[in-house]
Motif scaffolding. Structure first.
Motif, PDB file in Angstrom:
ATOM      1  N   ARG A 138       0.803  -1.222   0.000  1.00 32.36           N
ATOM      2  CA  ARG A 138       0.000   0.000   0.000  1.00 32.36           C
ATOM      3  C   ARG A 138       0.838   1.276   0.000  1.00 32.36           C
ATOM      4  O   ARG A 138       0.483   2.255  -0.654  1.00 32.36           O
ATOM      5  N   VAL A 139       1.940   1.297   0.767  1.00 33.75           N
ATOM      6  CA  VAL A 139       2.730   2.522   0.906  1.00 33.75           C
ATOM      7  C   VAL A 139       3.221   3.048  -0.438  1.00 33.75           C
ATOM      8  O   VAL A 139       3.145   4.262  -0.696  1.00 33.75           O
ATOM      9  N   PRO A 140       3.726   2.199  -1.364  1.00 30.53           N
ATOM     10  CA  PRO A 140       4.171   2.739  -2.655  1.00 30.53           C
ATOM     11  C   PRO A 140       3.067   3.405  -3.464  1.00 30.53           C
ATOM     12  O   PRO A 140       3.355   4.216  -4.361  1.00 30.53           O
ATOM     13  N   LEU A 196       3.064  10.012   5.555  1.00 29.46           N
ATOM     14  CA  LEU A 196       3.762   8.748   5.782  1.00 29.46           C
ATOM     15  C   LEU A 196       5.230   8.982   6.131  1.00 29.46           C
ATOM     16  O   LEU A 196       5.789   8.274   6.982  1.00 29.46           O
ATOM     17  N   GLN A 197       5.848   9.953   5.507  1.00 29.76           N
ATOM     18  CA  GLN A 197       7.234  10.268   5.842  1.00 29.76           C
ATOM     19  C   GLN A 197       7.345  10.768   7.278  1.00 29.76           C
ATOM     20  O   GLN A 197       8.287  10.409   8.005  1.00 29.76           O
ATOM     21  N   ALA A 198       6.377  11.574   7.683  1.00 35.76           N
ATOM     22  CA  ALA A 198       6.366  12.046   9.070  1.00 35.76           C
ATOM     23  C   ALA A 198       6.192  10.877  10.032  1.00 35.76           C
ATOM     24  O   ALA A 198       6.857  10.803  11.074  1.00 35.76           O
ATOM     25  N   ALA A 199       5.298   9.952   9.672  1.00 33.30           N
ATOM     26  CA  ALA A 199       5.093   8.773  10.510  1.00 33.30           C
ATOM     27  C   ALA A 199       6.360   7.931  10.596  1.00 33.30           C
ATOM     28  O   ALA A 199       6.707   7.411  11.666  1.00 33.30           O
ATOM     29  N   VAL A 256       9.114  -1.776   4.689  1.00 33.96           N
ATOM     30  CA  VAL A 256       7.910  -1.002   4.370  1.00 33.96           C
ATOM     31  C   VAL A 256       8.274   0.342   3.758  1.00 33.96           C
ATOM     32  O   VAL A 256       7.691   0.770   2.752  1.00 33.96           O
ATOM     33  N   PHE A 257       9.245   1.043   4.349  1.00 36.55           N
ATOM     34  CA  PHE A 257       9.676   2.348   3.844  1.00 36.55           C
ATOM     35  C   PHE A 257      11.043   2.257   3.161  1.00 36.55           C
ATOM     36  O   PHE A 257      11.766   3.243   3.082  1.00 36.55           O
ATOM     37  N   GLY A 313       7.889   4.013  -3.162  1.00 38.21           N
ATOM     38  CA  GLY A 313       7.302   5.187  -3.799  1.00 38.21           C
ATOM     39  C   GLY A 313       7.868   6.486  -3.263  1.00 38.21           C
ATOM     40  O   GLY A 313       9.074   6.603  -2.997  1.00 38.21           O
ATOM     41  N   ASP A 314       7.014   7.473  -3.097  1.00 33.50           N
ATOM     42  CA  ASP A 314       7.458   8.787  -2.637  1.00 33.50           C
ATOM     43  C   ASP A 314       7.956   8.762  -1.196  1.00 33.50           C
ATOM     44  O   ASP A 314       8.638   9.696  -0.759  1.00 33.50           O
TER      45      ASP A 314
END
Length: 534
Positions: free
Chosen positions: A209-211, A221-224, A278-279, A284-285
């Protein structure tokens, strides 16, 4: 036997949980003198706890062997399909961490039965709850349940930390509890931010989902990811969030501090699983959100840890600072974000955990034979077993500092090789090599004070020496470290396969989300029920 094999993945959590309940029902020894009813309860508690630890080791070994074949085993609790139910997922990394936990827990528990377990209430039950939390954190397939198991192991660690009581333990324990509660609050914030943008917390599902979350929503998401790095960095003792660890570990009893050597590895594990997968690349972004900060912070952690070890005035505090330094080395490997570097970091982590746990136990063995000086690094009376304890410290020091042919050397060499052609190659090499040299200096200084600069005018502190049980428990941890050197080739192949498996998102999706089409799964927005097979 088929039933046993089917439910094997959940047993690392259920076994210590059931054992803890049985021990609570058995009751506490109540501090009764030797031979009383309470003493008999303590003997039975020891037998039950040790039997459970042995069985736990057998289960972990079997899961590690099965995972070594490349199989991903997904166990859906209650047969609820992921991502809606609780998922336990056994891969190479999870199985390896289970086996490491068992290899530390068994000798530490055996050591504790030498007397430490009688100095407080319900030691064995709390110890089992700690194992439940550790094992659960390593095999959960869900980010929220990772938080749950974090809390289980932390609550148990609060009690274990003050086991045996004492003013210093209570003082440090308050700080430890408050800081961990703050970190737990941040954990929930990070989880909430991720759920708000993806609609799922299943790790395999998140990797899919993240991508798909694009800018500007990906900023959330980056903040998380950064919030979770703070949480996991605190657990792992990443600078500047590591200043709590030396005082906490040094104040704890020896077996508790040795078990706590696994606590930082939970944070390391979470960083690999969340930020590396996951990250990680391909997200993705939000891909590689923590890459710019993880490697610099890891190198600072290693440097500060070694500096703290050089300034330490007691042996447990020196070992605690070396724990920080070793975490920095492991995270430096992870911060290179390549499968080769991850493999090296995992190999080094195995050794550093075993050696650190052994050093905490060894520190108490030495301190018990030095009279009033105890573990302080000042000249004192000679120890009763200078040759035995001195050789044990020499072995641990050589491996910690990274001298060949011990596994500390092999692990660091692998990390240095993985850093070749990286933009930070010169910095990584400089920090790790200098840190290794200064580690050797710090441990050599401690050894010379403890075993050479003795005062013959003082009475011997422990003429009888340590019991065979305590010595063998400590030696077993150091021997396990040596085994990593003897078995370096197969262990390295396992860690390399582990690193390669971690980045295979499709394989995780097929194992965890089989009902929804594996890597082609669409599980969120809108939710879909279980697909019927024709």
């Amino acid at each position: 036997m088929n039933w046993f094999s089917t439910h094997l993945p959940i047993l690392p959590v259920l076994l210590p949980a059931i054992t803890a309940v049985v021990l609570l029902l058995l009751g506490d020894h109540g501090g009764e003198p030797h031979g009383g009813h309470g003493h008999r309860k303590l003997l039975w508690a020891r037998r039950i706890a040790l039997a459970s630890a042995v069985l736990g080791w057998v289960i972990a070994a079997r899961l590690a062997v099965e995972a070594g074949h490349g199989e991903l085993r997904a166990y859906k609790v209650g047969d609820w399909p992921a991502p809606f139910g609780i998922l336990v997922l056994i891969d190479r990394l999870g199985a390896m961490m289970l086996l490491l936990t068992a290899c530390v827990a068994l000798p530490v528990l055996w050591y504790a039965t030498g007397g430490w377990d009688a100095r407080g209430r319900y030691f064995h039950a709390i110890f089992q709850f700690q194992l439940m939390g550790l094992n659960g954190a390593f095999i959960t397939g869900d980010l929220f349940n990772l938080f749950v198991f974090f809390e289980v192991l932390l609550i148990a660690s609060y009690v274990l930390m003050v086991h045996g009581q004492g003013k210093e333990r209570f003082r440090v324990g308050v700080h430890y509890v408050v800081l961990n509660l703050a970190a737990s609050s941040l954990f929930l914030i990070g989880v909430a931010l991720i759920y708000a943008k993806t609609g799922t917390l299943n790790l395999a599902d998140l990797a899919l989902r993240v991508p798909k979350v694009t800018a500007p929503e990906s900023v959330v998401l980056q903040a998380a990811a950064l919030v979770l790095l703070v949480v996991f960095g605190f657990k792992a003792a990443l600078m500047p969030l590591a200043m709590w660890l030396p005082a906490t570990y040094a104040a704890s009893s020896a077996p508790v501090a040795a078990l706590f050597a696994l606590m930082t590895k939970v944070g390391v594990y979470a960083i690999v699983r969340v930020h590396g997968v996951v990250f990680g690349a391909g997200a993705g972004d939000a891909a590689l959100t923590v890459e710019p900060v993880l490697l610099p912070l890891a190198l600072v952690t290693s440097a500060v840890g070694v500096a703290g070890a050089l300034a330490a005035r007691t042996l447990p505090r020196l070992v605690a600072w070396l724990t920080v330094a070793s975490v920095g080395t492991v995270l430096a490997g992870l911060g290179l974000f390549s499968t080769q570097a991850w493999s090296a970091a995992l190999y080094y982590m195995l050794n550093s955990t075993l050696v650190t746990a052994g050093l905490f136990l060894l520190a108490e063995l030495v301190g018990a034979q030095r009279g009033d000086a105890a573990t302080q690094l000042v000249p004192a009376s000679p120890v009763a077993q200078p040759t035995l304890l001195g050789l044990m410290l020499l072995l641990a020091a050589a491996s910690t500092a990274g001298l060949p042919p011990l596994p500390g050397f092999i692990g660091k060499l692998m990390i240095l090789e993985a850093a070749s052609n990286h933009a930070w190659q010169a910095v990584v090499w400089s920090v790790l090599l200098v840190a290794g040299f200064l580690t050797l200096v710090g441990l050599a200084r401690a050894g010379s004070i403890l075993f050479w600069h003795v005062r013959d005018d003082l009475p011997a502190g422990g003429a009888s020496g340590a019991s065979a049980k305590l010595v063998l428990a400590t030696c077993s941890l150091l021997a396990a470290s040596v085994a990593l050197s003897v078995l370096a080739a197969p262990v390295q192949r396992y860690t390399q396969a582990t690193a390669e498996q971690l980045v295979d998102r499709a394989a995780y999706a097929r194992a965890a989300l089989s009902e929804y089409g594996g890597e082609r799964a669409e599980t969120t927005r809108p939710y879909r029920g279980r697909q019927e097979t024709p």
